[in-house]
Design an enzyme around this catalytic site. Structure first.
Site, PDB file in Angstrom:
ATOM      1  N   LYS A   1       0.991  -1.266  -0.075  1.00  0.00           N
ATOM      2  CA  LYS A   1      -0.160  -0.079  -0.119  1.00  0.00           C
ATOM      3  C   LYS A   1       0.822   1.190   0.003  1.00  0.00           C
ATOM      4  O   LYS A   1       0.659   2.309  -0.862  1.00  0.00           O
ATOM      5  CB  LYS A   1      -0.833  -0.063   1.182  1.00  0.00           C
TER       6      LYS A   1
ATOM      7  N   ARG B   1      -9.087   1.358   8.881  1.00  0.00           N
ATOM      8  CA  ARG B   1      -8.741   0.166   9.391  1.00  0.00           C
ATOM      9  C   ARG B   1      -9.856  -0.825   9.830  1.00  0.00           C
ATOM     10  O   ARG B   1      -9.704  -2.019  10.308  1.00  0.00           O
ATOM     11  CB  ARG B   1      -7.502  -0.040  10.113  1.00  0.00           C
TER      12      ARG B   1
ATOM     13  N   ARG C   1      11.653  -6.128   4.476  1.00  0.00           N
ATOM     14  CA  ARG C   1      11.107  -4.773   4.333  1.00  0.00           C
ATOM     15  C   ARG C   1      12.443  -3.977   5.547  1.00  0.00           C
ATOM     16  O   ARG C   1      12.598  -4.575   6.319  1.00  0.00           O
ATOM     17  CB  ARG C   1       9.873  -4.521   4.712  1.00  0.00           C
TER      18      ARG C   1
ATOM     19  N   ARG D   1      11.539  -2.782  10.795  1.00  0.00           N
ATOM     20  CA  ARG D   1      10.866  -2.254  12.156  1.00  0.00           C
ATOM     21  C   ARG D   1      10.640  -3.416  13.154  1.00  0.00           C
ATOM     22  O   ARG D   1      10.450  -4.629  12.754  1.00  0.00           O
ATOM     23  CB  ARG D   1       9.580  -1.796  11.339  1.00  0.00           C
TER      24      ARG D   1
ATOM     25  N   ARG E   1      -0.376  -9.199  13.237  1.00  0.00           N
ATOM     26  CA  ARG E   1      -0.948  -8.245  12.624  1.00  0.00           C
ATOM     27  C   ARG E   1      -1.919  -8.933  11.479  1.00  0.00           C
ATOM     28  O   ARG E   1      -2.913  -8.334  11.060  1.00  0.00           O
ATOM     29  CB  ARG E   1       0.180  -7.361  11.922  1.00  0.00           C
TER      30      ARG E   1
HETATM   31  P1  ADP Z   1       2.499  -1.936   3.209  1.00  0.00           P
HETATM   32  O1  ADP Z   1       2.443  -0.198   2.942  1.00  0.00           O
HETATM   33  O2  ADP Z   1       1.009  -2.420   2.580  1.00  0.00           O
HETATM   34  O3  ADP Z   1       2.643  -2.324   4.526  1.00  0.00           O
HETATM   35  P2  ADP Z   1       4.777  -1.511   1.794  1.00  0.00           P
HETATM   36  O4  ADP Z   1       4.566  -0.835   0.776  1.00  0.00           O
HETATM   37  O5  ADP Z   1       5.616  -1.059   2.791  1.00  0.00           O
HETATM   38  O6  ADP Z   1       3.601  -2.340   2.211  1.00  0.00           O
HETATM   39  O7  ADP Z   1       5.600  -2.702   1.341  1.00  0.00           O
HETATM   40  C1  ADP Z   1       6.012  -3.973   2.029  1.00  0.00           C
HETATM   41  C2  ADP Z   1       7.372  -4.587   1.389  1.00  0.00           C
HETATM   42  O8  ADP Z   1       7.351  -5.360   0.320  1.00  0.00           O
HETATM   43  C3  ADP Z   1       8.512  -3.299   1.365  1.00  0.00           C
HETATM   44  O9  ADP Z   1       9.580  -3.551   1.566  1.00  0.00           O
HETATM   45  C4  ADP Z   1       8.491  -3.171  -0.154  1.00  0.00           C
HETATM   46  O10 ADP Z   1       9.607  -2.598  -0.756  1.00  0.00           O
HETATM   47  C5  ADP Z   1       7.997  -4.326  -0.543  1.00  0.00           C
HETATM   48  N1  ADP Z   1       7.011  -4.434  -1.891  1.00  0.00           N
HETATM   49  C6  ADP Z   1       6.152  -3.568  -2.018  1.00  0.00           C
HETATM   50  N2  ADP Z   1       5.409  -3.878  -3.349  1.00  0.00           N
HETATM   51  C7  ADP Z   1       5.984  -5.077  -3.859  1.00  0.00           C
HETATM   52  C8  ADP Z   1       5.844  -5.834  -4.892  1.00  0.00           C
HETATM   53  N3  ADP Z   1       4.989  -5.658  -5.963  1.00  0.00           N
HETATM   54  N4  ADP Z   1       6.889  -7.106  -5.041  1.00  0.00           N
HETATM   55  C9  ADP Z   1       7.841  -7.138  -4.091  1.00  0.00           C
HETATM   56  N5  ADP Z   1       7.974  -6.463  -2.963  1.00  0.00           N
HETATM   57  C10 ADP Z   1       7.187  -5.222  -3.042  1.00  0.00           C
HETATM   58  P1  ADP Z   2       1.561  -1.475   7.432  1.00  0.00           P
HETATM   59  O1  ADP Z   2       2.058  -0.551   6.269  1.00  0.00           O
HETATM   60  O2  ADP Z   2       2.680  -2.654   7.470  1.00  0.00           O
HETATM   61  O3  ADP Z   2       0.340  -1.962   7.324  1.00  0.00           O
HETATM   62  P2  ADP Z   2       1.435   0.709   8.987  1.00  0.00           P
HETATM   63  O4  ADP Z   2       2.361   1.668   8.971  1.00  0.00           O
HETATM   64  O5  ADP Z   2       0.098   1.068   8.259  1.00  0.00           O
HETATM   65  O6  ADP Z   2       1.680  -0.703   8.657  1.00  0.00           O
HETATM   66  O7  ADP Z   2       0.761   0.614  10.544  1.00  0.00           O
HETATM   67  C1  ADP Z   2       1.638   0.245  11.578  1.00  0.00           C
HETATM   68  C2  ADP Z   2       0.937   0.175  12.837  1.00  0.00           C
HETATM   69  O8  ADP Z   2       0.356   1.374  13.028  1.00  0.00           O
HETATM   70  C3  ADP Z   2      -0.247  -0.709  12.613  1.00  0.00           C
HETATM   71  O9  ADP Z   2       0.169  -2.095  13.055  1.00  0.00           O
HETATM   72  C4  ADP Z   2      -1.331  -0.230  13.722  1.00  0.00           C
HETATM   73  O10 ADP Z   2      -0.978  -0.633  15.043  1.00  0.00           O
HETATM   74  C5  ADP Z   2      -1.215   1.095  13.740  1.00  0.00           C
HETATM   75  N1  ADP Z   2      -2.017   1.903  12.818  1.00  0.00           N
HETATM   76  C6  ADP Z   2      -1.902   2.507  11.606  1.00  0.00           C
HETATM   77  N2  ADP Z   2      -2.833   2.943  10.978  1.00  0.00           N
HETATM   78  C7  ADP Z   2      -4.120   2.720  11.947  1.00  0.00           C
HETATM   79  C8  ADP Z   2      -5.335   2.679  12.014  1.00  0.00           C
HETATM   80  N3  ADP Z   2      -6.066   3.480  10.776  1.00  0.00           N
HETATM   81  N4  ADP Z   2      -6.090   2.491  13.164  1.00  0.00           N
HETATM   82  C9  ADP Z   2      -5.354   1.732  14.075  1.00  0.00           C
HETATM   83  N5  ADP Z   2      -3.947   1.394  14.085  1.00  0.00           N
HETATM   84  C10 ADP Z   2      -3.300   1.968  12.984  1.00  0.00           C
END
Ligand code: ADP
Ligand code: ADP
Ligand code: ZN
Length: 214
Positions: free
Chosen positions: A13, A88, A127, A160, A171
């Site tokens: 995302k 969420r 990541r 992280r 998660r």
């Molecule tokens: P989210 O915001 O949904 O948690 P991220 O954008 O941080 O996900 O992506 C999670 C991990 O996967 C990061 O290390 C990112 O560089 C990698 N990643 C994102 N998109 C892809 C993809 N299409 N294929 C492989 N790795 C990806």
């Molecule tokens: P990812 O990109 O891997 O999904 P985020 O950076 O979006 O992770 O979120 C990291 C953490 O921050 C989540 O696991 C949660 O604890 C908190 N968080 C982020 N957004 C929200 C939300 N909209 N509501 C509740 N908790 C959140």
């Protein structure tokens, strides 16, 4: 253009939201980034949020909703925005809909980046996040040209705390219980679009831009 990104933790995302924000010149609003910057700055909100984040739990809606709705009222959001990691929960989605309705606005798209759980666990262990600016890399799929340092700001990259395998599993459970119901919620509103998030990053981006440009 008002867009919500849906998808499991690690689905991509954030990666996609940053590219969309740049292409369409709209703000990228990530609740995870907002919480992490509060933690880094030692604010009261950061202290409270950290307790939940470290356990892989969601931060309570009361601490989350006003933060976002206030942000959406700022001037730079008038042309639209991309929300990443919010809503969420169903109550967050309803609060968002209510805040928008008050201004006579509504969301245009909810984009679900679909990635099965098996791929997620592998992806998360690779990541790397910048401790300075929050930029995200992947050791295999998107490595930093500066090795262990951020290409953007030069600060060190880390795994992280909540990306350790035990917490990722938690998660994912939380995602299925509390966030996945949003897929049906937005399907019911007729704005859900699904993209295959297992494709390479550029292919996912192309699929999203096709949706946004029809
Ligand atoms: P989210 O915001 O949904 O948690 P991220 O954008 O941080 O996900 O992506 C999670 C991990 O996967 C990061 O290390 C990112 O560089 C990698 N990643 C994102 N998109 C892809 C993809 N299409 N294929 C492989 N790795 C990806
Ligand atoms: P990812 O990109 O891997 O999904 P985020 O950076 O979006 O992770 O979120 C990291 C953490 O921050 C989540 O696991 C949660 O604890 C908190 N968080 C982020 N957004 C929200 C939300 N909209 N509501 C509740 N908790 C959140
Ligand atoms: Zn950086």
């Amino acid at each position: 253009m008002k867009i919500v990104m849906l998808g499991a933790p690690g689905a991509g995302k954030g990666t996609q939201a940053k590219m969309i924000a740049e292409k369409y010149q709209i703000p990228h609003i990530s609740t995870g980034d907002i919480f992490r910057s509060n933690i880094k700055n030692g604010t009261e909100l950061g202290k409270k949020a950290k307790e939940y984040m470290d356990q892989g739990l969601l931060v309570p809606d009361e601490l989350t909703v006003d933060l976002v709705t206030d942000r959406l009222g700022q001037d730079d959001c008038r042309k639209g925005y991309i929300l990443d990691g919010f809503p969420r929960t169903i109550p967050q989605a309803e609060a968002l809909a209510g805040a928008l309705a008050k201004r006579g606005e509504k969301l245009d798209y909810a984009i679900d980046v679909d990635v099965p759980d098996e791929n997620i666990v592998k992806r998360m262990s690779g990541r790397r996040a910048c401790t300075g600016c929050g930029a995200t890399y992947h050791v295999v799929h998107n490595p930093s040209k500066k090795g262990d340092l951020c290409e953007v700001c030069g600060e060190p990259l880390v795994l992280r705390d909540d990306d350790k395998p035990e917490t990722v599993q938690k998660r994912l459970t939380v995602y299925h219980d509390q966030t996945q119901p949003l897929i049906d919620y937005y399907k019911g509103q007729g704005i859900l679009k699904t993209v295959d998030g297992t494709q390479p990053m550029d292919a996912v981006f192309t699929a999203i831009t096709r949706i946004l440009e029809v």
